[in-house]
Design a protein around this motif. Structure first.
Motif, PDB file in Angstrom:
ATOM      1  N   PRO A  26      -7.378  12.031 -11.137  1.00 42.84           N
ATOM      2  CA  PRO A  26      -7.255  12.082  -9.666  1.00 42.84           C
ATOM      3  C   PRO A  26      -7.879  10.888  -8.961  1.00 42.84           C
ATOM      4  CG  PRO A  26      -7.970  14.198 -10.547  1.00 42.84           C
ATOM      5  CD  PRO A  26      -8.027  13.227 -11.686  1.00 42.84           C
ATOM      6  N   GLY A  27      -8.970  10.371  -9.511  1.00 49.47           N
ATOM      7  CA  GLY A  27      -9.642   9.254  -8.864  1.00 49.47           C
ATOM      8  C   GLY A  27      -8.893   7.946  -8.945  1.00 49.47           C
ATOM      9  N   ARG A  28      -7.881   7.881  -9.828  1.00 50.21           N
ATOM     10  CA  ARG A  28      -7.128   6.642  -9.990  1.00 50.21           C
ATOM     11  C   ARG A  28      -5.763   6.689  -9.314  1.00 50.21           C
ATOM     12  NH1 ARG A  28      -7.065   6.097 -16.300  1.00 50.21           N
ATOM     13  NH2 ARG A  28      -5.795   4.261 -15.838  1.00 50.21           N
ATOM     14  N   MET A  29      -5.342   7.833  -8.826  1.00 45.97           N
ATOM     15  CA  MET A  29      -4.000   7.938  -8.259  1.00 45.97           C
ATOM     16  C   MET A  29      -3.827   7.022  -7.056  1.00 45.97           C
ATOM     17  SD  MET A  29      -2.682  11.864  -8.546  1.00 45.97           S
ATOM     18  CE  MET A  29      -1.120  11.366  -7.831  1.00 45.97           C
ATOM     19  N   ASN A  30      -4.853   6.919  -6.226  1.00 45.99           N
ATOM     20  CA  ASN A  30      -4.764   6.096  -5.015  1.00 45.99           C
ATOM     21  C   ASN A  30      -5.601   4.824  -5.117  1.00 45.99           C
ATOM     22  OD1 ASN A  30      -3.043   7.942  -3.634  1.00 45.99           O
ATOM     23  ND2 ASN A  30      -4.821   9.242  -3.242  1.00 45.99           N
ATOM     24  N   LEU A  31      -5.901   4.405  -6.362  1.00 48.94           N
ATOM     25  CA  LEU A  31      -6.716   3.209  -6.543  1.00 48.94           C
ATOM     26  C   LEU A  31      -6.026   1.967  -5.993  1.00 48.94           C
ATOM     27  CD1 LEU A  31      -9.199   1.783  -7.784  1.00 48.94           C
ATOM     28  CD2 LEU A  31      -7.920   1.639  -9.940  1.00 48.94           C
ATOM     29  N   ALA A  32      -4.758   1.758  -6.345  1.00 53.81           N
ATOM     30  CA  ALA A  32      -4.050   0.554  -5.905  1.00 53.81           C
ATOM     31  C   ALA A  32      -3.933   0.481  -4.387  1.00 53.81           C
ATOM     32  CB  ALA A  32      -2.676   0.480  -6.571  1.00 53.81           C
ATOM     33  N   PRO A  33      -3.442   1.537  -3.693  1.00 56.21           N
ATOM     34  CA  PRO A  33      -3.377   1.435  -2.232  1.00 56.21           C
ATOM     35  C   PRO A  33      -4.750   1.285  -1.589  1.00 56.21           C
ATOM     36  CG  PRO A  33      -2.733   3.624  -2.968  1.00 56.21           C
ATOM     37  CD  PRO A  33      -2.793   2.770  -4.178  1.00 56.21           C
ATOM     38  N   GLY A  63       0.818  -1.204   0.000  1.00 58.34           N
ATOM     39  CA  GLY A  63       0.000   0.000   0.000  1.00 58.34           C
ATOM     40  C   GLY A  63       0.851   1.252   0.000  1.00 58.34           C
ATOM     41  N   LEU A  64       1.921   1.236   0.808  1.00 60.12           N
ATOM     42  CA  LEU A  64       2.849   2.357   0.807  1.00 60.12           C
ATOM     43  C   LEU A  64       3.529   2.499  -0.546  1.00 60.12           C
ATOM     44  CD1 LEU A  64       4.392   1.884   4.356  1.00 60.12           C
ATOM     45  CD2 LEU A  64       3.286   3.971   3.537  1.00 60.12           C
ATOM     46  N   LEU A  65       3.839   1.364  -1.195  1.00 58.34           N
ATOM     47  CA  LEU A  65       4.428   1.418  -2.538  1.00 58.34           C
ATOM     48  C   LEU A  65       3.478   2.113  -3.506  1.00 58.34           C
ATOM     49  CD1 LEU A  65       6.552   0.559  -4.705  1.00 58.34           C
ATOM     50  CD2 LEU A  65       5.218  -1.542  -4.980  1.00 58.34           C
ATOM     51  N   GLY A  66       2.182   1.762  -3.424  1.00 56.44           N
ATOM     52  CA  GLY A  66       1.213   2.396  -4.303  1.00 56.44           C
ATOM     53  C   GLY A  66       1.168   3.905  -4.102  1.00 56.44           C
ATOM     54  N   LEU A  67       1.225   4.358  -2.840  1.00 56.92           N
ATOM     55  CA  LEU A  67       1.252   5.793  -2.563  1.00 56.92           C
ATOM     56  C   LEU A  67       2.520   6.436  -3.121  1.00 56.92           C
ATOM     57  CD1 LEU A  67       0.007   6.197   1.128  1.00 56.92           C
ATOM     58  CD2 LEU A  67      -1.207   6.792  -0.959  1.00 56.92           C
ATOM     59  N   ALA A  68       3.665   5.774  -2.895  1.00 56.18           N
ATOM     60  CA  ALA A  68       4.930   6.338  -3.364  1.00 56.18           C
ATOM     61  C   ALA A  68       4.969   6.427  -4.882  1.00 56.18           C
ATOM     62  CB  ALA A  68       6.095   5.496  -2.852  1.00 56.18           C
ATOM     63  N   LEU A  69       4.490   5.373  -5.567  1.00 52.46           N
ATOM     64  CA  LEU A  69       4.479   5.409  -7.027  1.00 52.46           C
ATOM     65  C   LEU A  69       3.592   6.535  -7.538  1.00 52.46           C
ATOM     66  CD1 LEU A  69       4.329   1.615  -7.985  1.00 52.46           C
ATOM     67  CD2 LEU A  69       6.295   3.151  -8.119  1.00 52.46           C
ATOM     68  N   ALA A  70       2.455   6.765  -6.864  1.00 55.33           N
ATOM     69  CA  ALA A  70       1.572   7.848  -7.284  1.00 55.33           C
ATOM     70  C   ALA A  70       2.260   9.201  -7.151  1.00 55.33           C
ATOM     71  CB  ALA A  70       0.294   7.827  -6.456  1.00 55.33           C
TER      72      ALA A  70
END
Length: 417
Positions: free
Chosen positions: A212-219, A181-188
């Motif tokens: 914008p709605g997809r930036m944090n989709l993965a985390p 989840g942190l990786l997803g935030l960092a990649l965004a």
């Protein structure tokens, strides 16, 4: 300019913790596989695999997290950066816990637990203080994920203290997935500026603007799947949740297709990190739904591949930006990415029946390639990391920045007169 090495390394968090992350990631697995044959010299009550997971999650990835947050948060919030003694205290706490993991001594579980929880608690307090003082929500998401990671670390260490290896392994798995989840935030956060610099090196425009709605989709999907894991949902429900989370990372990977520039190494490595994470979570979900492989290989694909390539990408990209070099990887850094990626495939795919097992002792070739990748990065970046001329306030660097700003404004460069 002559400065002590200790002063240079403690100027920003990445200068201490990125090399520590690289050394830990390279050497601990190689020792575990090559020297100790999946054992540890003083491991008795706890399975050596529990120590191995602890050291990868809170050792290598933990050091990368400390370096990333203590370097990036001041930029995001326009706040003073941590320098000097606080960084050395953090390094001391982190390092004390790693000595326990190197030996696997049961008597060192408690001091190692206290050390790990201390640096995690420091990060929590640091993020909270910056948020309050700067009245910003830019680091709120990281604060929540680090809090969850701290809770998982505490529960894993508690299980280790009472000798419950199965419970410790379960909470360590949760901690590793929280790191995704942190990786997803960092990649965004990292992908957008890097892609924009690749597309427009002048940095006068921002042609890449993700939805914008997809930036944090993965985390977000990882958080949902972790919540299901903790709640004890059925294997089938958990499988579908992890497939959804894997799809979120695949969506993150797809954002890298920005035209011919997608083949730049800076874009490819970020796509590869998201792709490995997504593929691993898809395979984990498939295993829960009856696929003919266990969960260990998919977890390595996600945690070793996604986190490993993600950490290596952050080490390389942030390492160049923060030493004044700009984008553009050397052949040695490109080789580091290839070695790390090949290592992940050799570690995971044979266990899934998708690749023949390589010759030699189990996982030794993968461990050698893995160590080679991180040591290659360290060899390539150490001269800049330890060079006083690359400090933010170094006279040479200040003069160069002033000259570049003057040139872009059409003003003669007085620094070189």
């Amino acid at each position: 300019m002559t400065l002590p090495l200790s002063r240079v390394l403690s100027d920003e968090g990445f200068r201490i913790f990125f090399p520590l992350a690289a050394l830990q990631a390279a050497l601990w697995p190689l020792l575990w596989v090559g020297l100790w044959s999946f054992d540890l010299p003083f491991a008795r009550e706890l399975p050596p695999g529990v120590w191995h997971a602890t050291e990868m999650i809170f050792g290598a990835w933990g050091a990368a997290l400390i370096g990333f947050l203590t370097t990036a948060v001041p930029e995001w919030t326009n706040s003073p950066r941590l320098r000097g003694r606080p960084l050395w205290w953090l390094a001391g706490l982190w390092g004390a816990a790693r000595l326990a993991g190197l030996t696997g001594a049961d008597a060192l579980v408690l001091p190692a637990a206290l050390a790990d929880l201390a640096w995690l608690g420091f990060l929590l307090a640091y993020l909270a203080r910056v948020s309050v003082e700067r009245r910003t929500t830019r680091v709120t998401a990281f604060l929540g994920w680090v809090a969850a990671l701290t809770l998982a670390a505490g529960l894993a260490r508690l299980a280790m203290l009472i000798g419950d290896g199965a419970a410790a392994a379960g909470w360590l798995r949760i901690a590793g997935l929280l790191f995704l989840g942190l990786l997803g935030l960092a990649l965004a956060r990292v992908t957008v500026p890097v892609t924009n610099v690749v597309l427009d090196p002048s940095e006068r425009t921002s042609p890449f603007r993700p939805h914008p709605g997809r930036m944090n989709l993965a985390p977000g999907l990882v958080a949902l799947a972790v919540a299901g894991e903790v709640a004890g949902v059925s294997p089938a429900v958990g499988g579908f949740l992890w497939i959804a989370a894997g799809a979120g990372f695949m969506d993150r990977m797809a954002e890298g297709f920005v035209g011919p520039e997608a083949f730049r190494a800076e874009i490819l490595v970020l796509m590869a990190a998201a792709g490995f994470a997504g593929a691993g979570l898809l395979a984990l979900g498939a295993a829960r739904l009856g696929a003919p492989w266990g969960e260990a290989a998919p977890l390595h694909l996600a945690l070793m591949g996604g986190l490993g390539l993600g950490v290596l990408a952050v080490l390389a990209i942030a390492g160049r930006f923060h030493t004044g070099q700009g984008l553009g990887f050397t052949p040695l850094t490109r080789a580091a990415f290839l070695m790390a990626g090949a290592s992940v495939l050799l570690r995971s795919l044979p266990e899934m029946g998708l690749l023949p097992r390589p010759p030699g002792p189990p996982h030794l070739l993968a461990a050698l390639l893995w160590a080679g990748g991180f040591l290659a990065w360290l060899a390539d970046y150490w001269p800049a990391l330890s060079d006083p001329a690359t400090l933010n306030d170094a006279p040479e660097r200040l003069a160069r920045r002033e000259g570049e700003a003057a040139a872009s404004a059409g003003i003669p460069d007085m620094a070189h007169r």
